[in-house]
Design a protein around this motif. Structure first.
Motif, PDB file in Angstrom:
ATOM      1  N   LEU A  46       7.558 -42.128  50.699  1.00  0.00           N
ATOM      2  CA  LEU A  46       7.569 -43.321  49.843  1.00  0.00           C
ATOM      3  C   LEU A  46       6.163 -43.644  49.355  1.00  0.00           C
ATOM      4  O   LEU A  46       5.955 -43.997  48.189  1.00  0.00           O
ATOM      5  CB  LEU A  46       8.141 -44.522  50.608  1.00  0.00           C
ATOM      6  CG  LEU A  46       9.659 -44.610  50.733  1.00  0.00           C
ATOM      7  CD1 LEU A  46      10.045 -45.707  51.708  1.00  0.00           C
ATOM      8  CD2 LEU A  46      10.305 -44.869  49.373  1.00  0.00           C
ATOM      9  N   CYS A  47       5.191 -43.511  50.247  1.00  0.00           N
ATOM     10  CA  CYS A  47       3.808 -43.802  49.874  1.00  0.00           C
ATOM     11  C   CYS A  47       3.303 -42.783  48.856  1.00  0.00           C
ATOM     12  O   CYS A  47       2.632 -43.142  47.885  1.00  0.00           O
ATOM     13  CB  CYS A  47       2.930 -43.805  51.114  1.00  0.00           C
ATOM     14  SG  CYS A  47       1.232 -44.295  50.778  1.00  0.00           S
TER      15      CYS A  47
ATOM     16  N   THR B  86      -7.742 -44.626  51.616  1.00  0.00           N
ATOM     17  CA  THR B  86      -6.961 -44.931  52.812  1.00  0.00           C
ATOM     18  C   THR B  86      -6.067 -46.135  52.545  1.00  0.00           C
ATOM     19  O   THR B  86      -6.275 -46.883  51.592  1.00  0.00           O
ATOM     20  CB  THR B  86      -7.861 -45.230  54.022  1.00  0.00           C
ATOM     21  OG1 THR B  86      -8.717 -46.342  53.712  1.00  0.00           O
ATOM     22  CG2 THR B  86      -8.704 -44.035  54.413  1.00  0.00           C
ATOM     23  N   LEU B  87      -5.101 -46.312  53.438  1.00  0.00           N
ATOM     24  CA  LEU B  87      -4.196 -47.453  53.332  1.00  0.00           C
ATOM     25  C   LEU B  87      -4.815 -48.735  53.878  1.00  0.00           C
ATOM     26  O   LEU B  87      -4.542 -49.821  53.380  1.00  0.00           O
ATOM     27  CB  LEU B  87      -2.898 -47.164  54.093  1.00  0.00           C
ATOM     28  CG  LEU B  87      -1.868 -46.287  53.390  1.00  0.00           C
ATOM     29  CD1 LEU B  87      -0.835 -45.786  54.400  1.00  0.00           C
ATOM     30  CD2 LEU B  87      -1.172 -47.044  52.267  1.00  0.00           C
TER      31      LEU B  87
ATOM     32  N   LEU C 280      -6.138 -48.616  49.381  1.00  0.00           N
ATOM     33  CA  LEU C 280      -4.943 -48.925  48.587  1.00  0.00           C
ATOM     34  C   LEU C 280      -3.789 -49.239  49.536  1.00  0.00           C
ATOM     35  O   LEU C 280      -3.071 -48.342  49.991  1.00  0.00           O
ATOM     36  CB  LEU C 280      -4.558 -47.726  47.700  1.00  0.00           C
ATOM     37  CG  LEU C 280      -5.503 -47.405  46.546  1.00  0.00           C
ATOM     38  CD1 LEU C 280      -5.059 -46.109  45.864  1.00  0.00           C
ATOM     39  CD2 LEU C 280      -5.521 -48.540  45.537  1.00  0.00           C
ATOM     40  N   PRO C 281      -3.596 -50.505  49.894  1.00  0.00           N
ATOM     41  CA  PRO C 281      -2.494 -50.855  50.794  1.00  0.00           C
ATOM     42  C   PRO C 281      -1.145 -50.518  50.179  1.00  0.00           C
ATOM     43  O   PRO C 281      -1.025 -50.354  48.967  1.00  0.00           O
ATOM     44  CB  PRO C 281      -2.656 -52.367  50.989  1.00  0.00           C
ATOM     45  CG  PRO C 281      -3.433 -52.829  49.808  1.00  0.00           C
ATOM     46  CD  PRO C 281      -4.330 -51.691  49.430  1.00  0.00           C
ATOM     47  N   MET C 282      -0.143 -50.403  51.032  1.00  0.00           N
ATOM     48  CA  MET C 282       1.191 -50.051  50.557  1.00  0.00           C
ATOM     49  C   MET C 282       1.737 -51.140  49.645  1.00  0.00           C
ATOM     50  O   MET C 282       1.602 -52.328  49.922  1.00  0.00           O
ATOM     51  CB  MET C 282       2.142 -49.854  51.742  1.00  0.00           C
ATOM     52  CG  MET C 282       3.475 -49.263  51.334  1.00  0.00           C
ATOM     53  SD  MET C 282       3.282 -47.682  50.487  1.00  0.00           S
ATOM     54  CE  MET C 282       4.844 -47.570  49.620  1.00  0.00           C
TER      55      MET C 282
ATOM     56  N   MET D 171      -0.270 -47.985  57.479  1.00  0.00           N
ATOM     57  CA  MET D 171       0.513 -49.214  57.367  1.00  0.00           C
ATOM     58  C   MET D 171       1.985 -48.878  57.550  1.00  0.00           C
ATOM     59  O   MET D 171       2.435 -47.799  57.173  1.00  0.00           O
ATOM     60  CB  MET D 171       0.304 -49.869  55.991  1.00  0.00           C
ATOM     61  CG  MET D 171      -1.116 -50.338  55.740  1.00  0.00           C
ATOM     62  SD  MET D 171      -1.351 -50.976  54.071  1.00  0.00           S
ATOM     63  CE  MET D 171      -0.617 -52.619  54.195  1.00  0.00           C
ATOM     64  N   LYS D 172       2.732 -49.813  58.093  1.00  0.00           N
ATOM     65  CA  LYS D 172       4.156 -49.598  58.281  1.00  0.00           C
ATOM     66  C   LYS D 172       4.873 -49.979  56.988  1.00  0.00           C
ATOM     67  O   LYS D 172       4.854 -51.141  56.561  1.00  0.00           O
ATOM     68  CB  LYS D 172       4.673 -50.421  59.454  1.00  0.00           C
ATOM     69  CG  LYS D 172       3.882 -50.197  60.741  1.00  0.00           C
ATOM     70  CD  LYS D 172       3.827 -48.713  61.130  1.00  0.00           C
ATOM     71  CE  LYS D 172       2.913 -48.472  62.310  1.00  0.00           C
ATOM     72  NZ  LYS D 172       1.482 -48.436  61.961  1.00  0.00           N
ATOM     73  N   ILE D 173       5.483 -48.991  56.354  1.00  0.00           N
ATOM     74  CA  ILE D 173       6.072 -49.154  55.026  1.00  0.00           C
ATOM     75  C   ILE D 173       7.176 -50.208  55.025  1.00  0.00           C
ATOM     76  O   ILE D 173       7.298 -50.995  54.086  1.00  0.00           O
ATOM     77  CB  ILE D 173       6.632 -47.809  54.523  1.00  0.00           C
ATOM     78  CG1 ILE D 173       5.569 -46.708  54.601  1.00  0.00           C
ATOM     79  CG2 ILE D 173       7.172 -47.941  53.114  1.00  0.00           C
ATOM     80  CD1 ILE D 173       4.318 -46.989  53.831  1.00  0.00           C
TER      81      ILE D 173
END
Length: 396
Positions: A35-36, A181-182, A202-204, A302-304
């Motif tokens: 997804l990411c 990175t996230l 770039l956060p989710m 990060m947890k999607i």
């Protein structure tokens, strides 16, 4: 402001970008990593224009995509070849297929190559030697740390893979012009392991697909919901929750939804625990009158499913790890829980209210403000231009 971003976008329209992915992300998007990666594809398409962005995937699927900007290349051919390739630094495919990738870069005049994951070290070195394009590496998690944990918890079988991954990752980091990175935490781990920080965090994010007309008004009750693919952090977390928390919540019902969890049905199901497992459409469960539980206690990135839950405005009971990378302090509807007692007390308190609110407006607004795809496009354009200017200055 709109005109400013339009001007920046115009200045990028001739850039040709190639995204290289070690797995299928078009036909399959059934876990957080895929997804990411797909989010990243759409992000770069929005920044540079769809006509300028190409995707090469090393995939088990052989069919040719109608979109000529999407190319599939075969993964390792057989177990023996896979072992040989990995031990010689070709982590996702053969050396021959990697050479085809270099030829593609030259043929299309690619100026920027983005690698999804940090284990492409050998091919990155070859690209740097034979072309003048810039290299970006998007780090989903610090791979040497991930394989080190496997080595510790699953034995010496992972010793050689750990060494190969660490060598490949170091090459990737050393050769990259841009590291993404996230989370800030991943950037800090990167600095500890390789003495460099990420250039862009770039956060989710998700494209907003919430539909308030689908909010269900029935099925009022004490319903809990866990959503996640069946991989170690998810499995260990929900197993702990089922064993430790659910016996104290006998008048509540927990549903476990996610790819391959049906394989653990016998082990996890209880009188008040239902294992649903793989489903075609998660939205049915997000729109139900349930609250989310996220007992995740280790992992990377990060947890999607956390960001996805924000999008639907769900009430969330989550651990520190599940909330890692998200700015949630003071947001009504998000409860931070790390122990058995904290989960039990927070859930009891929430459901004791006269009017239980399954939908949380503040959670939904948090998504719109910080974790919607649309907002991130503008940020990515500006960061790209800033880093390009810095890169060109160093070159001079």
């Amino acid at each position: 402001m709109v005109e400013y971003y339009r001007m920046l976008l115009d200045s990028l329209k001739d850039e040709k970008v190639l995204i290289v992915c070690g797995q299928e992300i078009i036909k399959e998007r059934n876990d957080g990593g895929k997804l990411c990666s797909y989010r990243n594809l759409e992000l770069f398409q929005s920044v540079f224009g769809k006509e300028n962005v190409f995707l090469i995937m090393f995939s088990k699927y052989k069919e040719i995509d109608k979109n000529r900007h999407i190319i599939r290349k075969p993964t390792h051919c057989g177990k023996i070849n896979k072992v040989r390739d990995v031990l010689t630094g070709h982590m996702f495919t053969s050396a021959a297929n990697e050479m085809e990738l270099i030829n593609f870069i030259k043929e299309k005049g690619i100026r920027f190559v983005v690698f999804e994951r940090s284990m492409f070290g050998k091919i990155i070195c070859k690209i740097k030697k034979s072309t003048d394009c810039r290299i970006g590496v998007f780090i989903h998690n610090i791979e040497c740390q991930y394989f080190k944990n496997k080595l510790i918890h699953r034995g010496l079988l992972y010793f050689l893979p750990y060494l190969c991954v660490k060598k490949s990752e170091k090459r990737s980091i050393d050769q990259a012009d841009y590291i993404m990175t996230l989370t800030e935490r991943d950037s800090e781990i990167l600095k500890r392991c390789y003495h460099v920080s990420s250039d862009i965090i770039l956060p989710m994010t998700f494209k907003d697909k919430y539909d308030n007309q689908r909010e269900r008004k029935l099925e009022k009750g004490k319903q809990l919901l866990f959503v996640g693919t069946m991989f170690p952090p998810n499995y260990d977390g929900i197993k702990w929750f089922v064993d430790q928390v659910m016996p104290e919540l006998s008048d509540y019902t927990l549903k476990i939804v996610g790819k391959n969890f049906e394989k653990k049905r016998t082990e996890l199901e209880r009188k008040n625990v239902q294992v649903i497992g793989t489903v075609d459409d998660l939205e049915e469960y997000y729109y139900s009158n349930s609250v989310m539980v996220m007992p995740i206690f280790y992992g990377d990135g990060m947890k999607i499913k956390t960001a996805e839950s924000f999008m639907y405005g769900r009430t969330i009971f989550a651990s520190d790890e599940a909330l890692e990378g998200y700015e949630v302090e003071g947001v009504k509807g998000i409860f931070r829980c790390n122990t058995k007692e904290e989960y039990i007390n927070a859930i009891h308190t929430f459901f004791s209210e006269k009017n239980v609110r399954y939908y949380q407006e503040e959670v939904r607004n948090l998504f719109l403000k910080k974790y919607s795809f649309e907002n991130q496009v503008a940020y990515c354009i500006e960061k790209w231009k800033t880093n390009e200017e810095s890169y060109n200055e160093k070159k001079i």
